[in-house]
Design an enzyme around this catalytic site. Structure first.
Site, PDB file in Angstrom:
ATOM      1  N   CYS A   1     -17.081  13.501  29.061  1.00 51.85           N
ATOM      2  CA  CYS A   1     -18.373  13.402  28.366  1.00 51.85           C
ATOM      3  C   CYS A   1     -18.185  12.905  26.938  1.00 51.85           C
ATOM      4  O   CYS A   1     -19.014  12.149  26.416  1.00 51.85           O
ATOM      5  CB  CYS A   1     -19.072  14.758  28.351  1.00 51.85           C
ATOM      6  SG  CYS A   1     -19.430  15.388  30.001  1.00 51.85           S
TER       7      CYS A   1
ATOM      8  N   ASP B   1      15.327   3.513   2.035  1.00 54.67           N
ATOM      9  CA  ASP B   1      15.550   3.418   0.595  1.00 54.67           C
ATOM     10  C   ASP B   1      16.799   4.264   0.309  1.00 54.67           C
ATOM     11  O   ASP B   1      17.221   5.058   1.155  1.00 54.67           O
ATOM     12  CB  ASP B   1      14.318   3.966  -0.137  1.00 54.67           C
ATOM     13  CG  ASP B   1      14.467   3.900  -1.643  1.00 54.67           C
ATOM     14  OD1 ASP B   1      15.089   2.938  -2.123  1.00 54.67           O
ATOM     15  OD2 ASP B   1      13.987   4.817  -2.325  1.00 54.67           O
TER      16      ASP B   1
ATOM     17  N   ASP C   1       7.595   3.154  -3.262  1.00 53.86           N
ATOM     18  CA  ASP C   1       7.782   2.342  -2.068  1.00 53.86           C
ATOM     19  C   ASP C   1       6.515   2.240  -1.220  1.00 53.86           C
ATOM     20  O   ASP C   1       6.591   1.898  -0.039  1.00 53.86           O
ATOM     21  CB  ASP C   1       8.915   2.924  -1.204  1.00 53.86           C
ATOM     22  CG  ASP C   1      10.278   2.708  -1.830  1.00 53.86           C
ATOM     23  OD1 ASP C   1      10.497   1.605  -2.374  1.00 53.86           O
ATOM     24  OD2 ASP C   1      11.106   3.628  -1.803  1.00 53.86           O
TER      25      ASP C   1
END
Length: 719
Positions: free
Chosen positions: A15, A428, A620
């Protein structure tokens, strides 16, 4: 701009999909998504949408598919420039306004009581129905027929009633109509026990669906326990307990032993051990002292803390985590979207095939109508797709919940899929593979070399200077002398006088400029050369140390199938190469600006396969957003990490990345199992029903039995 609509009592995934589709077709709406676990619909609004009219229309659509669902609108989501509110009007049947907070408090307050009442009703209903059904088996003649009909009505009265109401609204092809038609047909051809059992097992399936949804929603409700009820504000006369929303930035709050910290801040007074398990998944407590940060959601295990509030309640760590986890179920994967579209097509097609099966063979003289009508009824029973449309979202939600308990926050099913298929991870360096904190790695010279360097560096706030001073205090108890004639030499280092002699501290260029012969330092890090009265004394190598367990973490990633591990960093080339060599990385690129990192990432993505970038979530952000999957190592409380990334490792432990991949793959395996099992069982029964091999009992298993098994499989442990 978007509107939040709370759909209290919505548990049917089929539904929910129909409501999504109907609301998204409105001319004033954009993207529509229902989070079944929160029972909440997010409706994107187009420019100039008339909210009063739209609310009424949404209420009408919801009740077309689910008449018993209560529709509540979040007040704050309805006001924005360019959208026409009109007067505050309520649809008489459904539409009420509540604030977001009070609305959910109201829902949770009554949910437990409602669930207990529903369980009691079901128990009584099943007991009465089974008693009447057993009586029918023992009787014969008219009494048998009456008892079978009574049992049928006890188990199916609500299904029949909903089917009639929905037909009146023009909503024909739903599970209520299909169950009603198939069982009424079974009664008509004399298969009364089968008709009763179809309704009985349909109700059993509904009970399991409700239980599964409630169980999954409880994982959210359990998280809500970290939401504080009050904050103890420090006043001139003592303290006062107020809602955390009333605390302003700069206020001081008091947190006693055993209490949960309500807002983020800095500790002004006191020391304690903090239980951070709710945020990080780690059981070991963390020690905090004056000047340390204290994050909301942590439990003060001992002592009393006075905390200066740094963020308003809405921006606190605990609220950001709750919002992230609660919204995760609303961000659907490609598999979930496919299953939703498939369900919309599957049911009408199977109903059409059932009609053709009941009418065409008798017209062609291939048998009696009653025989083919019975086979068509089997088709109808198998036509409900609930096993798929409920178990698939439940599997994803359970996977996201399992990851969050490990301190891995995944923002949606799509991100879980991407995590599952990672082939390349780009890191990194600083704060990710390394500690992001300088320490002395090597001392060349005697103990006096360190003392000379520390005396001069004590005047500086530079991280390298701090590392040298900390090392001195670790090894010696005496105090540092005050340097005389202290002078900074821009680009070279510093000089000062000690007992009339000149002390020089700096880089290799300083030694060369002064004509001092020195021995160049080897190894990764920054070298501080020390000279006294023109003579070289030695050097101190300061480096950013690798994180504990980083070797093991990368090994586990490779075992999970990650074929390439690369590092991108803005640090010096020598340092990057040393780290890459020590960790055995497949590539390292150094001295990069953020835009250069993004360019290199795009180049790596061009090789094919899913690529993740792991960074600190602050500088970053562009690379995190550009990767197929952004993974933030921002640590608990980093706003930038939570905002920029698709996945957040809450305690900076990259070892958890491998655990996240394992959870994602287990989740996808369960999803594939459910899809294969559900479709396979249904297709098999549909095929067997054409020649008359499949019985109504087989059809009941292919519908309700498969749904129950798929739901139970979806709820299995993922980690």
């Amino acid at each position: 701009m978007e509107m939040k609509v709370y759909l209290k009592g919505l548990t049917c995934a089929n539904c929910a999909g129909k409501i999504e589709e109907a609301v998204s077709r409105m001319k004033e709406t954009g993207e529509v998504s229902i989070n079944l676990m929160r029972q909440e619909m997010t409706v994107g609004l187009r420019e100039g949408a008339e909210l009063e009219k739209l609310r009424t229309e949404i209420g009408r659509v919801v009740h077309k598919f689910e008449p018993d669902v209560e529709v509540l609108f979040h007040r704050e989501s309805l006001h924005s420039e360019g959208y026409h509110e009109g007067r505050h009007c309520h649809d008489g049947n459904c539409c009420h306004e509540h604030s977001h907070t009070h609305e959910h408090e109201h829902a949770h307050e009554h949910e437990h009581e409602h669930g207990e009442a529903l369980s009691r009703m079901r128990f009584l209903r099943f007991g009465a129905g089974l008693a009447v059904f057993l009586a029918a088996i023992l009787l014969d003649g008219a009494a048998e027929t009456v008892c079978f009909l009574a049992a049928y009505l006890i188990f199916g009265y609500d299904v029949l009633l909903r089917a009639v109401k929905n037909i009146a609204r023009g909503q024909v092809f739903d599970e209520n109509f299909l169950m009603s038609l198939s069982t009424a047909g079974a009664l008509a051809i004399g298969e009364m026990p089968e008709a009763v059992f179809v309704m009985l097992f349909y109700q059993v399936g509904e009970a399991f669906q409700d239980y599964a949804v409630a169980r999954s929603r409880k994982s959210i409700t359990a998280l809500l326990d970290i939401r504080p009820d009050f904050a103890r504000r420090v006043t001139e006369g003592g303290t006062e307990e107020v809602p955390p929303e009333q605390i302003a930035v700069g206020d001081s709050i008091l947190v006693k032993a055993g209490e949960r910290i309500p807002l983020d801040g800095i500790i002004e007074e006191g020391r304690a051990m903090l239980d951070t398990a709710a945020l990080t998944g780690e059981s070991l407590p963390r020690s905090v002292n004056q000047g340390d940060s204290a994050l909301s959601g942590c439990i003060n295990m001992d002592g009393t803390l006075r905390i200066r509030v740094e963020k308003p309640f809405g921006d606190s760590t605990v609220m950001k985590i709750l919002e992230l986890v609660e919204n995760a179920a609303g961000k659907k994967s490609r598999t979930e979207r496919f299953i939703t579209r498939f369900a919309r097509i599957y049911t009408p097609v199977v109903v059409l095939l059932a009609v053709l099966l009941a009418t065409v063979p008798p017209l062609l003289g291939l048998g009696a109508f009653q025989v083919w009508f019975g086979r068509a009824l089997v088709f109808l029973v198998v036509s409900c797709p609930c096993a798929l449309v409920l178990s698939v979202p439940l599997s994803y939600f359970a996977g996201i919940g399992a990851a969050s308990r490990r301190g891995i926050l995944i923002k949606g099913g799509g991100d879980l899929d991407t995590l599952c298929h990672l082939e390349r991870v780009v890191f990194d360096k600083t704060g990710t593979l390394t500690e992001g904190r300088f320490s002395v790695a090597e001392i060349s010279g005697d103990a006096e070399t360190l003392a000379l360097a520390a005396a001069g560096e004590a005047m500086s706030n530079h991280p390298i200077a701090k590392a040298i001073v900390e090392k001195f205090h670790e090894t010696r108890n005496d105090s540092l002398p005050e340097p005389e004639e202290y002078q900074e030499l821009g680009g070279y280092g510093i000089s000062y006088k000690k007992d009339g002699e000149t002390i020089l501290l700096g880089n290799a260029r300083l030694m060369e400029r002064e004509g001092i012969r020195f021995e160049a330092a080897k190894g990764a890090g920054t070298a501080v050369y020390v000279a006294e009265d023109g003579h070289y004394r030695g050097h101190i190598l300061v480096a950013d140390a690798l994180k504990t367990g980083v070797h093991d973490a990368l090994d586990r990633l490779r075992k999970q199938g990650v074929r390439e591990i690369v590092m991108l960093t803005g640090d010096r080339k020598e340092n990057a190469q040393a780290v890459a060599a020590e960790l055995g990385l497949d590539g390292a690129h150094a001295e990069l600006l953020p835009e250069q990192k993004l360019e290199l990432l795009e180049r790596l993505k061009g090789k094919g396969g899913k690529t993740a970038f792991v960074g600190d979530g602050i500088n970053d952000a562009p690379v995190l957003a550009g990767a197929d999957l952004g993974i933030a190592m921002g640590g608990i409380g980093s706003d930038a990490a939570i905002e920029a990334a698709d996945v957040v490792l809450m305690d900076d432990d990259i070892g958890k990345l491998a655990a996240g991949i394992r959870i994602a793959r287990n989740t996808q395996r369960i999803v594939r199992q459910n899809i294969t099992f559900a479709l396979g069982a249904k297709i098999l029964v549909l095929a067997l029903s054409v020649p008359g091999i499949a019985t109504m009992w087989m059809a009941v298993f292919a519908d309700v039995g498969v749904a129950v098994l798929a739901i139970l499989n979806a709820m299995r442990k993922k980690d």
